[in-house]
Each structure stands twice: as C-alpha cells, then as structure tokens.
Design an enzyme around this catalytic site. Sequence first.
Site, PDB file in Angstrom:
ATOM      1  N   GLU A   5     -34.046  87.445  44.328  1.00  0.00           N
ATOM      2  CA  GLU A   5     -32.637  87.771  44.087  1.00  0.00           C
ATOM      3  C   GLU A   5     -32.478  88.841  42.995  1.00  0.00           C
ATOM      4  O   GLU A   5     -31.648  88.705  42.086  1.00  0.00           O
ATOM      5  CB  GLU A   5     -31.849  86.496  43.746  1.00  0.00           C
ATOM      6  CG  GLU A   5     -31.895  85.482  44.880  1.00  0.00           C
ATOM      7  CD  GLU A   5     -31.080  84.217  44.634  1.00  0.00           C
ATOM      8  OE1 GLU A   5     -30.853  83.855  43.460  1.00  0.00           O
ATOM      9  OE2 GLU A   5     -30.682  83.584  45.620  1.00  0.00           O
ATOM     10  N   ASP A  50     -31.643  76.460  50.347  1.00  0.00           N
ATOM     11  CA  ASP A  50     -31.017  76.460  49.025  1.00  0.00           C
ATOM     12  C   ASP A  50     -30.023  75.310  48.866  1.00  0.00           C
ATOM     13  O   ASP A  50     -28.816  75.543  48.898  1.00  0.00           O
ATOM     14  CB  ASP A  50     -30.312  77.806  48.801  1.00  0.00           C
ATOM     15  CG  ASP A  50     -29.946  78.025  47.341  1.00  0.00           C
ATOM     16  OD1 ASP A  50     -30.430  77.268  46.487  1.00  0.00           O
ATOM     17  OD2 ASP A  50     -29.180  78.960  47.068  1.00  0.00           O
ATOM     18  N   GLU A  88     -23.532  72.620  43.483  1.00  0.00           N
ATOM     19  CA  GLU A  88     -23.209  73.982  43.905  1.00  0.00           C
ATOM     20  C   GLU A  88     -22.647  74.043  45.325  1.00  0.00           C
ATOM     21  O   GLU A  88     -21.588  74.611  45.556  1.00  0.00           O
ATOM     22  CB  GLU A  88     -24.461  74.862  43.783  1.00  0.00           C
ATOM     23  CG  GLU A  88     -24.219  76.283  44.265  1.00  0.00           C
ATOM     24  CD  GLU A  88     -25.457  77.171  44.138  1.00  0.00           C
ATOM     25  OE1 GLU A  88     -26.471  76.729  43.580  1.00  0.00           O
ATOM     26  OE2 GLU A  88     -25.389  78.320  44.604  1.00  0.00           O
TER      27      GLU A  88
HETATM   28  C1  GCU Z   1     -28.954  79.856  44.263  1.00  0.00           C
HETATM   29  C2  GCU Z   1     -27.797  80.050  43.326  1.00  0.00           C
HETATM   30  C3  GCU Z   1     -28.053  81.116  42.300  1.00  0.00           C
HETATM   31  C4  GCU Z   1     -29.376  80.816  41.600  1.00  0.00           C
HETATM   32  C5  GCU Z   1     -30.483  80.666  42.616  1.00  0.00           C
HETATM   33  C6  GCU Z   1     -31.782  80.185  41.995  1.00  0.00           C
HETATM   34  O1  GCU Z   1     -29.087  80.959  45.117  1.00  0.00           O
HETATM   35  O2  GCU Z   1     -26.649  80.384  44.071  1.00  0.00           O
HETATM   36  O3  GCU Z   1     -26.992  81.126  41.399  1.00  0.00           O
HETATM   37  O4  GCU Z   1     -29.688  81.820  40.714  1.00  0.00           O
HETATM   38  O5  GCU Z   1     -30.140  79.685  43.564  1.00  0.00           O
HETATM   39  O6  GCU Z   1     -32.070  79.004  42.134  1.00  0.00           O
HETATM   40  O7  GCU Z   1     -32.497  80.964  41.416  1.00  0.00           O
END
Ligand code: GCU
Length: 687
Positions: free
Chosen positions: A292, A371, A399
């Site tokens: 990410e 997730d 979440e």
């Molecule tokens: C999910 C979440 C993010 C977080 C990511 C992670 O995608 O939405 O906010 O950073 O998980 O676990 O690294």
Amino acid sequence: RAEDGHEAWLRYAPITDPTILAQYRNLPTQIAVLGDTPTEHAAGTELQRGLTQMLGRPFTVTYGLGQILTSSNAILVGDLESLDKMYVKKQKLPKLKPESYMLGTRNNGAVSQTGIIAADPHGELYGAFRLLELVAANKPIPTTPVTESPSAPIRWVDQWDNLDGSVERGYAGRSIFFDAGHVRPDLARASDYARLLASIGLNGLTVNNVNSDLTTLEPDKLKEFALLAEALRPWGIGMSLSVDLSSPQVVGHLSTFDPLDPTVIAWWQKKTDEIYTLIPDFAGFVVKADSEGRAGPSQYHRTPAEAANVLARALAPHHGVVLYRGFVYNHHLDFHDLKADRARAGFDNFASLDGTFEPNVIIQVKHGPIDFQVREPVSPLFAALQHTPQAIELQTTQEYTGQQRHMVFLVPMWKTALDTDLRANGRGTPVKEIVEGKSFHQPTGGFVSVVNVGLDTNWLHSPLALANLYGYGKLAWNPDATSEQIIDTWTRLTFGNDPEVVSTINELQLNSWHTYEQYTGNLGIGTLTDIIGIHFGPGVGSAENNGWGQWFRADPKGVGMDRTVATGTGYIAQYPKELAATYESLATCPDDLLLFMHHVPYTHILHINKTVIQDLYDEHYAGAATAATYPMLWQKLHGHIDNQRFDQVKALLTYQAGHAIVWRDAVNDWFATMSNIPDAQGRVGHH
Ligand code: GCU
C-alpha cells in the site's frame, strides 16, 4: 468512574449478596507480596484495591521477604525464586513455564493461605488478575491449585496511532499516546491502557501506526518513546515500534536503504543499540513494507527475508524480535485479468522464503488472505511457513464490521479461523496450534490484534465493543477458551451478575457476528462496504473495477471470484491437499465461502437447497429483522444496569437496527438490478 466505562471490565463492583460474600469469608486480608519489582507492586496494589472494593473490608499489602511467616493467614504472591528463599529449600517447588502461575488456597487448622505462585513477576500479575476475576464473577477460589500458562510468547496489540494524534481506522477519538507530533505529556491513559492489557494476559504493545511516521526513529523522538515505555513497564507491557524501511535514508541521511548495503546494516545496528540504551526492555520492530505504498526491499530487488534479517540481527543481542507483516500485495491489479487475485499475494510473496529468516523474525499474518472481511477463509500462508515462527493478526477495531456503531462480537469469528484445521502434511494442524509454534515446533509465535483505542472515556466508543478486546486477550492466552465462557465472564465483570443482565447480553453478543454477516455480505462475498473510502455502510459496487482486488465479479449472469485450480486463479492450490479438494469442488465447498471460492450463476443451488440469489435476499431480510429486535431486548435491562450505559447502548442498538435496513435494501436492490431476478417473496425488485 464506574459508570462512564473507563474501568471497562475492571470495575470491582461491591458485592452485596451475603451468600456470595460468605464464599470469600476466609480470604485473608493481608496480602504479602514477596518481591519488590514495579510489576509486583502493580500486582499488590491491584489486589488490594480490587478486593477491598468488592468485599467491603480493608485489605493491606506488604512487599519483600521477611514480612511474612509461613504460619500466618495471608494472600501470598511470589515467584519461585522468592519462595525458595522463604522456605529455605525445605519445600518442593513446582516447575512453571515463563509467565505462568499457580493459584490455590490452603487451609491448615486456623491458618488460611491463598497462594499465587508464579514463574516470574509477569505471572504474579496475571495470577492477581485471575483471583480478582474469580471474585468479580462470584466464582469460588480453587482449593486444589490450578496452573495457568500462556499459549505463546507473543501476545501483542498494535495501535495504528499517528504522531499527529490521529488514529488510522480508530473510531473512539484521538490517540492516547500522541498529539501534535509528540508523545503526550500526560500518560495516565497510556498506563491505564497497559493495566487493561495486562489484566487479560497481554504483554506487548506497538504504539505507532504500521504506516509509520518517517521521523519515528529520530533521536529526539526516541527519547519521548522512552517515556511511553516507562508508563507501560510496571504492567509488564513491552513497547515496540513500527518502523519504515526507508529510515536509514530519511532519518540517517544515507544515500540508500538497500538492506544489503553495509552502511545500511551498520545504521540499523547503531540505531537499535541507541534504542536499547533508552529502553532496555524494548520489544522489537513491526514492519509494513512493499505494501500500500510503503517503501520496501523490492525497490532494490531484495526479498522480505533479506530486509527482515538485517533488523533481526541488530535486535538479537538485546532479545528483541521483528514482526514482519505478511500483508504484502499489489494494489494496482488489473481487474480485466481473470487470473489476477489479491488473495494469492501472501503465499506468493512469502512461501518460498520459508526457512531463510533469522530465528527472531516472526511473520505476522492477517487471519484471512484479503483484509478483515466479515467472512474469509484462513490464509493459506499459515500452512506454508513450516520453518518460520508466525503470529496471527486479528482486528479488534471494527474497520469492516461496523466501526463500533454496530455490535459485532468477533470472538466466534476469530475462533472459526483459529480452529480451522489446515491439515498441512496430511495431519491435524489447526491455525491456533501453528501460531502457538506447536505444529511445526517453532520456539516462538503467537497473536497480534489491531485495537485502536482512543481518548473516548470508554476506550472503544461502545461499551459492548470492549468484549472484543477482552476476548482477544483471553484467546491469546488460551485459544481453546469458548466464546460462551469468554462472553459470560466479560458480561459479569462489565455489567454485574444479575442473571437477567447476563443472559440477555450474552445472547445478544453471541449471535451478533452472524447477524452482521447476514445483512452485509453473506456466502463469502465480502463485506460489500465502501471499499475505497472509510469502509462504513453499504457500497456494493465499489469493490469492483479497480486495482484493490476485493472483487466479487458480479455480472448479469452470476457472481463470485473463481479461485479454483480448474478454471480460476488457482488460489485454492495454495492450501494443503485435503482442504484444497474441499474448496475446489462445488459439492463440498461450504456455502458460507462459496462466492469467495467460485463464480456461479445466481440460480446455483446451495447445500441448503435454495438459489444463491434467493438466499442473498432472505439472509439480508433475516439479519435486519434480528437487528430490529436488539433495542427491544436491551430495553428489558432498564433499571438492571446504570442509566448512563443503558442509554448509550440503547442509542447504538437503535442506530444499528436502522442501519441494518439501509444495508439490506442497498444490497438487495443492487443484486436485483444486476441479476434481474426478483425476490420470490416479492420484497425486492420490480418496484
Ligand atoms: C487495511 C486498512 C489500512 C491499513 C492496512 C494494513 O487495508 O484499511 O488502513 O493500513 O489494512 O493493515 O496495513
């Protein structure tokens, strides 16, 4: 502060029923703690405070040897070493694993002694909390000693707190640790949090976001983190930090952060030594890399193992560990590519590295391959890493499960994951035994949960949501504990022992995950929430047609991700043979994972003998109907619990009941339009 929820399950409400009080009549009022460490002081003061409050008579506490004679009435709290000194080796002492304790009562003529005999001060603290929990739940104190030991060494919590004071995916206010780029001057909430975590047997806390601030490892910041570590220390909670792998460049001003560059290796060593000078019991690093948008070793064509090992070698002399996250995937996948599959990423990135990690690297694996959706199979990576310690990552902050505005008790979901038997190498290997290190004989491993408490007085916004934190700790200590046992004790501790209260709340909580799954995304389709933004409320189509890979591939004819080996992405082949065969065949794939594993026509008949589309409609109606009963069931508790929490929960459950209808109609209408198949009961479509 009992009614505002700050004390969570540590309320120590006074016991008024004389028959219950009589059960504890013989409990001595003198607490003799044999040691003198900060953790032993925490145990002593906690016992004194809790017992005095609950039993309504004054308890006293002393510390150190020499205060106590073996012949006096006392609650004795000590580790094996102090006991050994006290008895001058006349007694045979039990053998105890680290962090374990033995609890029991001995009556010898006029002398009554309750003992908490532990391996170490951590164990004493856990034993103290156990004794308090028994009294709070009105349970007898065991006469034959019981021994308790934790399932695994890693029992950690991750907070996704940013140094500016915001909390990523936090739904209960701003950070209790940070504000405006600094550690808060007042750390009272931090130490109260550590107390809560210790009370359920947890021992580690990562204080900053996995998407970590790039300045985290600057020298001035580290001095501030040291103050935070100090606030946690008495409660036996080791502090760890999330670190960004570009730190040698950003903080150290090197020209590279290539993990194999000698200057980078030396930088991590020096930085780690610097941390241990400030924080001698520092627990270790958590790493999110190549994920990410975070920097990572792939930039230099290095593997996660090459990067993790550099940090691990720097930590090893200090007994620190690296929790390297398995959450590595490409979020720019091509939606048109029918072989593209985000679920494959964990295994594809890590399985081939098994056996190449330093012994103090632990791979932290989210329980499912996507997730934290409302329903996922377990990650196949658990079975693939047989020479590498692992920790399972669970999410207490809700979440994707209603963000604490919905009551969703997650323990049954976590148990489903922990109890899933992957049958690696053709033998019984349930996930819980893999992460405990039992299945593949690993020296470490365990549990991590993303919790994200905030400044809200009651920590998680909803008083009911605290059951998830409590339950997480209990499962990390003993994954064989049942959901029923966990919720029953939590309810008693939180809302009292009134039978009406206990049975109502237990029942509400125990069915809540199923209900949420019904009115959001059933049949393994995913949560169907708004995927791109805040992950709250229905956003059915938002998962499709983008690079994030949380697709369910609905078209006018059918729905579901084809992950089969025969015609799909091949994901199913990542599981050991027997489980792969179960998922691959429509005849054996369980209904609740069907659309995770297969693409089927809307008219496909489920094992329960109903079409996919009709079941989708029916479940959404059933879930919303159950949610509609929540406010009424809660109403029965009026006058049985304090008004403040009664009103607060009533408002939340009323909101949930309404929002469940919004969910039901949004999802059902979307699928009625997409499939053009009306509801057999005439509720959806063709209006
Ligand atoms: C999910 C979440 C993010 C977080 C990511 C992670 O995608 O939405 O906010 O950073 O998980 O676990 O690294």
